[in-house]
Write a protein that holds these residues in place. Structure first.
Motif, short mmCIF file in Angstrom:
data_model
loop_
_atom_site.label_atom_id
_atom_site.label_comp_id
_atom_site.label_asym_id
_atom_site.label_seq_id
_atom_site.Cartn_x
_atom_site.Cartn_y
_atom_site.Cartn_z
N THR A 88 43.66 8.27 -10.24
CA THR A 88 42.36 8.47 -9.17
C THR A 88 42.39 9.81 -8.54
N GLY A 89 42.72 10.91 -8.93
CA GLY A 89 42.85 12.19 -8.21
C GLY A 89 44.16 12.09 -7.39
N ILE A 90 44.95 11.31 -7.61
CA ILE A 90 46.24 11.24 -6.58
C ILE A 90 45.69 10.48 -5.42
N GLY A 91 45.13 9.40 -5.62
CA GLY A 91 44.77 8.47 -4.65
C GLY A 91 43.55 8.63 -3.85
N VAL A 92 42.54 9.47 -4.40
CA VAL A 92 41.43 9.60 -3.78
C VAL A 92 40.17 8.70 -4.09
N ALA A 111 57.57 6.42 0.80
CA ALA A 111 57.67 7.85 0.31
C ALA A 111 56.70 8.12 -0.68
N GLY A 112 55.84 8.86 -0.60
CA GLY A 112 54.76 9.12 -1.59
C GLY A 112 55.39 9.95 -2.84
N GLU A 113 55.22 11.28 -2.48
CA GLU A 113 55.64 12.08 -3.55
C GLU A 113 57.22 11.90 -3.91
N GLY A 114 57.76 11.42 -2.84
CA GLY A 114 59.14 11.21 -3.00
C GLY A 114 59.62 9.94 -4.07
N GLN A 166 48.62 9.29 2.16
CA GLN A 166 48.66 8.74 0.78
C GLN A 166 48.75 7.13 0.88
N THR A 167 49.32 6.62 2.18
CA THR A 167 49.37 5.25 1.99
C THR A 167 48.25 4.33 2.59
N PHE A 168 47.21 5.19 3.24
CA PHE A 168 46.10 4.31 4.00
C PHE A 168 45.12 3.53 3.05
N GLY A 169 45.06 2.44 3.17
CA GLY A 169 44.18 1.51 2.36
C GLY A 169 44.99 1.04 1.04
N ARG A 170 46.19 0.82 1.15
CA ARG A 170 47.00 0.62 -0.13
C ARG A 170 47.93 -0.55 0.09
N LEU A 171 48.12 -0.82 1.32
CA LEU A 171 49.17 -2.01 1.46
C LEU A 171 48.36 -3.06 2.13
N SER A 172 49.26 -4.08 2.78
CA SER A 172 48.26 -5.36 3.32
C SER A 172 47.59 -5.17 4.32
N ARG A 173 47.63 -4.18 5.27
CA ARG A 173 46.63 -3.83 6.20
C ARG A 173 45.99 -2.34 6.05
N PRO A 174 45.09 -1.96 6.73
CA PRO A 174 44.56 -0.57 6.45
C PRO A 174 45.50 0.40 6.56
N PHE A 175 46.33 0.59 7.82
CA PHE A 175 47.33 1.54 7.86
C PHE A 175 48.58 1.02 7.72
N ALA A 176 49.37 1.81 7.13
CA ALA A 176 50.82 1.59 6.77
C ALA A 176 51.48 0.99 7.94
N PHE A 177 51.46 1.81 9.30
CA PHE A 177 52.19 1.22 10.34
C PHE A 177 51.70 -0.02 10.91
N GLN A 178 50.43 -0.59 10.44
CA GLN A 178 50.18 -1.84 10.76
C GLN A 178 51.04 -2.98 9.73
N HIS A 179 50.94 -2.58 8.46
CA HIS A 179 51.75 -3.27 7.48
C HIS A 179 53.26 -3.50 8.07
N PHE A 180 53.76 -2.32 8.48
CA PHE A 180 55.26 -2.33 8.97
C PHE A 180 55.58 -3.00 10.47
N GLY A 181 54.51 -3.52 10.99
CA GLY A 181 54.53 -3.57 12.44
C GLY A 181 54.81 -2.64 13.44
N LEU A 182 54.56 -1.64 13.10
CA LEU A 182 55.04 -0.41 13.95
C LEU A 182 53.57 0.23 15.02
N ASP A 183 52.91 -0.67 15.34
CA ASP A 183 51.90 -0.34 16.15
C ASP A 183 52.16 0.37 17.52
N ALA A 184 53.17 -0.23 17.94
CA ALA A 184 53.57 0.32 19.42
C ALA A 184 54.21 1.56 19.34
#
Ligand SMILES: Cc1ncc(COP(=O)(O)O)c(C=O)c1O
Length: 478
Positions: A94-98, A255-258, A288-306
């Motif tokens: 998908t256009g590398i995630g687009v 890690a995306g391209e990683g 690259q991560t937005f929209g792809r994990l359990s929450r819209p932002f990956a920082f929310q998925h990992f509980g790193l909001d603060a």
């Protein structure tokens, strides 16, 4: 004046019955044209010559061949896409995630029509429209859902530029600190500054040094305590060597391209706390991560909001943006551009956000998690069947990957091209080992699509040695 009264010419146009009928007819025509786009199809032999000529013209115009012999015809359905050679491919890259809603999604047709009714094609910093305001507020509301202090949103036209803006905000605030701490193998884009941050020496050959970046190894894919300690010790050493000089800790949480390796909350929290104690700001690159994990932002998925000081998004959002807290608002005019986004990108972004939400992509057991588990279990079956030809780990959420054969770059490339020829689109990622990755469109991918991908993969693996011995039929360069 009562703003509910339909007294704007623009609103009269949108609700004009001819416009409403035109949209209905277009949706109907699209649906009819999509009939039969629901499985792989080889190229039409009679189109081969014309297609080859088009590919050659494309290569001449862009200064080199494309990675795949891919020229879209302009229609698809879900992850299926028709090419000008008459073939139908399963687009799991998908256009590398687009293209998060796949191809020819009717809601995106409607979004395009709404954009076509706007008075201008492009929006900019000087003159903005209602939907610009709406999308900025919407991204901020989503970002703030778990308490992240992100008050402002700056729209832009590429992930690299969103990241440039993030760097500028951070450096400006932390001046005179001028170093960046990042993880090995990170990818931040290819502008002059982000090419410096991107951990690929080849991407900055001949370019002047625009940034001072130090890298530390991430945790290993198994999250072993030893690898975490190694990484934190490397950070400590650099922080002692350059006290107070780090403006930014730059993090991609998967890690995306990683190579599609998710980190762990424990590791991120420990690293962030150490680096923040030295005064640096944390940037989460979510292009690259937005929209792809359990929450819209990956920082929310990992509980790193603060811990989110600055966050960037792009790709699946159809526009790019930098989100940051009001305490970081620059005190000089360092941020601006002519374009913020195209009217169509803004409408498309609104639609993508709606569809991700409405199709229940998010949640502990939401669509992204469930599709990942199913895809991973099917890949594991293939790994058991084709021993030595594919191996995990399998990535996270709708970022799926595997290590092909001997893990060499040639091997990954060879398999990616074989899969393309057989009707399944993937791409490479990582370096040691090289990986094959998928970015299926989260909102529309079903188990049947995953089964179709597995069937093609199974077929191709059966005839493949796991070593790069044959020349791929499709040319191209990385
Ligand atoms: C994590 C990450 N950051 C930034 C970028 C750069 O985005 P763009 O190619 O839109 O400039 C990418 C692109 O792949 C990316 O994956």
């Amino acid at each position: 004046m009562d703003s509910q009264v339909n007294d704007l010419h623009a609103d009269k146009l949108r609700s004009d019955p001819r416009v409403v009928e035109a949209e209905r007819l277009l949706r109907e025509a699209l649906q009819d044209a999509q009939a039969g786009i629901d499985g792989p199809r080889p190229p039409h032999p009679h189109r081969r010559q014309e297609y080859q000529a088009m590919l050659e013209r494309l290569a001449a115009a862009r200064g080199g061949p494309t990675y795949f012999p891919y020229i879209a015809s302009g229609i698809g359905q879900g992850p299926w896409v028709e090419l000008v050679d008459g073939s139908i491919k399963l687009d799991f890259i998908t256009g590398i995630g687009v293209h998060g809603l796949g191809h020819s999604h009717p809601a995106l047709l409607a979004a395009g029509l709404r954009a076509a009714l706007e008075d201008t094609v492009m929006q900019g910093n000087l003159q903005q429209h209602r939907a610009s305001l709406d999308i900025m507020e919407r991204l901020l509301t989503i970002a703030q859902a778990g308490g992240a202090k992100l008050d402002h949103c700056m729209l832009t036209t590429s992930g690299a530029m969103a990241n440039e803006n993030a760097l500028k905000i951070a450096f400006h605030n932390r001046h005179p600190a001028d170093r960046v701490l990042a993880l090995d193998n990170c990818f931040a884009g290819r502008s002059l500054a982000t090419a410096q941050l991107t951990d690929r020496p080849l991407y900055r050959v001949g370019l002047p040094t625009a940034l001072t970046v130090d890298y530390i190894p991430p945790e290993d894919p198994q999250h072993s305590p030893e690898s975490r300690q190694r990484s934190l010790a490397a950070a400590d050493k650099l922080l002692r060597r350059h006290p107070g000089k780090y403006a930014v800790l730059w993090l991609e949480l998967v890690a995306g391209e990683g190579g599609y390796y998710p980190g762990s909350t424990e590791f991120f929290v420990q690293l962030i706390e150490r680096v923040k104690a030295d005064g640096a700001l944390v940037v989460f690159d979510e292009v690259q991560t937005f929209g792809r994990l359990s929450r819209p932002f990956a920082f929310q998925h990992f509980g790193l909001d603060a811990h989110a000081d600055i966050v960037t998004v792009g790709k699946i959002t159809q526009l790019c943006a930098t989100l940051y807290g009001s305490q970081l608002k620059p005190t000089a005019p360092i941020l601006s551009q002519t374009f913020t986004a195209a009217s169509s990108s803004i409408e498309a972004c609104r639609t993508v956000l709606d569809e991700l939400e409405n199709s229940q992509c998010f949640g502990e057991q939401g669509g992204n998690v469930q599709r990942h588990e199913y895809f991973a279990s099917r890949l594991q079956q293939l790994a058991d069947k084709h021993v030595g030809k594919i191996a995990g780990p399998w990535g996270a959420g709708m970022m799926i990957a595997f290590t092909p054969g001997d893990g060499s770059a040639e091997c990954a490339r060879d398999l990616v091209h074989r899969l393309f020829d057989a009707g399944l689109m993937s791409f490479v990622a990582g370096s040691t080992p090289a990986r094959v990755r998928f970015l299926p469109p989260p909102a529309v991918t079903t188990r049947q699509h995953i089964d179709a991908a597995i069937e093609i993969l199974d077929h191709v693996l059966a005839d493949w040695t796991g070593k790069s011995t044959q020349t791929p039929t499709a040319g191209g360069k990385d």
